[in-house]
Design an enzyme around this catalytic site. Structure first.
Site, short mmCIF file in Angstrom:
data_model
loop_
_atom_site.label_atom_id
_atom_site.label_comp_id
_atom_site.label_asym_id
_atom_site.label_seq_id
_atom_site.Cartn_x
_atom_site.Cartn_y
_atom_site.Cartn_z
N ALA A 1 -9.84 5.20 4.54
CA ALA A 1 -9.82 6.33 5.49
C ALA A 1 -11.13 7.10 5.52
CB ALA A 1 -8.69 7.30 5.20
N GLY A 2 -11.48 7.51 6.72
CA GLY A 2 -12.63 8.39 6.90
C GLY A 2 -13.86 7.73 7.48
N GLY B 1 -8.25 8.97 10.05
CA GLY B 1 -8.52 9.02 11.49
C GLY B 1 -9.61 9.98 11.91
N ASN C 1 -9.17 1.68 9.92
CA ASN C 1 -8.36 1.37 11.10
C ASN C 1 -8.98 1.98 12.35
OD1 ASN C 1 -4.76 1.19 11.66
ND2 ASN C 1 -6.35 1.17 13.19
N THR C 2 -8.99 3.32 12.41
CA THR C 2 -9.39 4.00 13.63
C THR C 2 -10.83 3.70 14.05
OG1 THR C 2 -7.92 5.75 12.87
CG2 THR C 2 -9.25 6.23 14.79
N LYS D 1 0.86 -1.19 0.00
CA LYS D 1 0.00 0.00 0.00
C LYS D 1 0.89 1.24 0.00
CE LYS D 1 -2.85 2.88 2.97
NZ LYS D 1 -3.74 3.00 4.13
#
Lengths: 82, 263
Positions: free
Chosen positions: B193-194, B167, B215-216, B106
């Site tokens: 993301a987001g 994040g 992830n977050t 990635k």
């Protein structure tokens, strides 16, 4: 602090070599291969990757690569990340 | 009502690797690798992103990711987080390739630590460099359809536009652009993301994305294992809804019960 030639500080024959490991100056016993250097540092060679003087050290060559004074080693592994 | 046969879904395939889950999860920010492993199990994901960092020389016995998550069982996707130039990214991924023994990676080349928005000119240059070195490159990118096309032309094996800043958990901010990217792309499009909660993942999948990377949203949930499970269901639900084809939106009500035969 980096010295241009760490060996200049010791008298021959050297019993230790000064190398940079992950940016830190360290003294390792002279005559180590990369394999034995990793073992000396307490690292499992199967779980790390090594760059020596900005070049990838192929895993198959760890036994053949000898550690020289002034070498710059980057030893990395996988950690959590996004 | 028409009588078309239901659309059969085919699994997500990236650079020749078939994944049975369309959810990809990151491995950062968990309280422990043990918690991370349990969340991963609950998520049903088969691919995880990982970072490459210096080993801790002062304490080599610290917990290690690979002792909790088996690289034989999951596809490790090394990232270039923290790289700001193509050269940094290439250097990092060469090491990752040696550490892991695979070439699927990635790429993320960021710009400003404040917003972590990708530097697209540098990302495109780095994609080109990595493809020439034989890497299969999944590319984190802005939601710009023009750059998405350029990345694909440069040989990216997946286009991964952000839904919102890394994040932030703000959800899909620009569904119009994400939709445009999906329509144009011939390689998988994965929103990266987001995502903040399960409905955000479903929205991404309903737009027709091939997958979602997060992830977050999982790691910082109060109960990450439970959120991982929620995400698993949201991605499946969103995909199914996309394939089912949603009803048209209408401006007025339309009764569900017949008007004829009223007593």
């Amino acid at each position: 602090m980096e010295t241009s030639n760490p060996r200049a500080n010791c008298s021959a024959p050297a019993s230790a070599v000064d190398v940079y490991v992950n940016g830190e100056l360290r003294s390792l016993p002279a005559g180590l291969t990369l394999s034995s250097a990793l073992e000396h540092l307490g690292l499992d060679p199967r779980k790390v990757a090594v760059e020596r003087n900005l070049e990838i050290a192929p895993r198959s060559g760890y036994d053949q690569i000898s550690i020289e004074t002034g070498d710059r080693l980057e030893i990395v592994h996988f950690v959590g990340g996004g | 009502m028409d009588d078309r046969t239901p659309i059969q879904d085919t699994p997500l395939t990236v650079a020749g690797r078939t994944l049975h889950s369309r959810l990809i999860i990151g491995t950062g920010k968990y309280q422990s690798y043990e918690q991370n492993a349990r969340a991963l199990e609950a998520s049903g994901a088969q691919m995880i992103t990982v970072a490459l960092r210096r080993v801790n020389l002062s304490d080599p016995s610290q917990p290690r990711l690979v002792d909790h998550i088996d690289p034989q069982k999951y596809v490790f996707l090394p990232n270039t987080a923290g790289c700001f130039t193509g050269e940094d990214a290439v250097r990092t991924l060469r090491l990752a390739r040696e550490a892991g023994g695979w070439s699927l990676v990635k790429l993320e080349v960021l710009s400003d630590p404040k917003h972590l928005y990708p530097d697209m000119a540098e990302t495109l240059r780095a994609t080109d460099m990595l493809v020439k070195e034989g890497f299969d490159v999944m590319v984190y990118c802005s939601d710009d359809p023009v750059y998405a096309r350029k990345l694909e032309d440069a040989g990216a094996c997946a286009i991964m536009p952000l839904g919102a800043p890394i994040g932030s958990g703000l959800g899909i901010q620009n569904p119009v652009n994400i939709r445009l990217i999906i329509e144009e792309a011939k390689v998988p499009v994965i929103v990266d993301a987001g995502v903040g909660t399960a409905s955000d993942a479903a929205v991404a999948m309903e737009l027709g994305c091939d997958g979602v990377l997060m992830n977050t949203a999982i790691a910082e949930a109060k109960d990450p294992v439970r959120m991982a499970r929620a995400m698993k269901h949201a991605v499946i639900a969103g995909r199914e809804a996309y394939l089912a084809g949603r009803m048209a939106k209408k401006r007025y009500a339309d009764p569900s019960s017949p008007l004829a035969g009223l007593i």
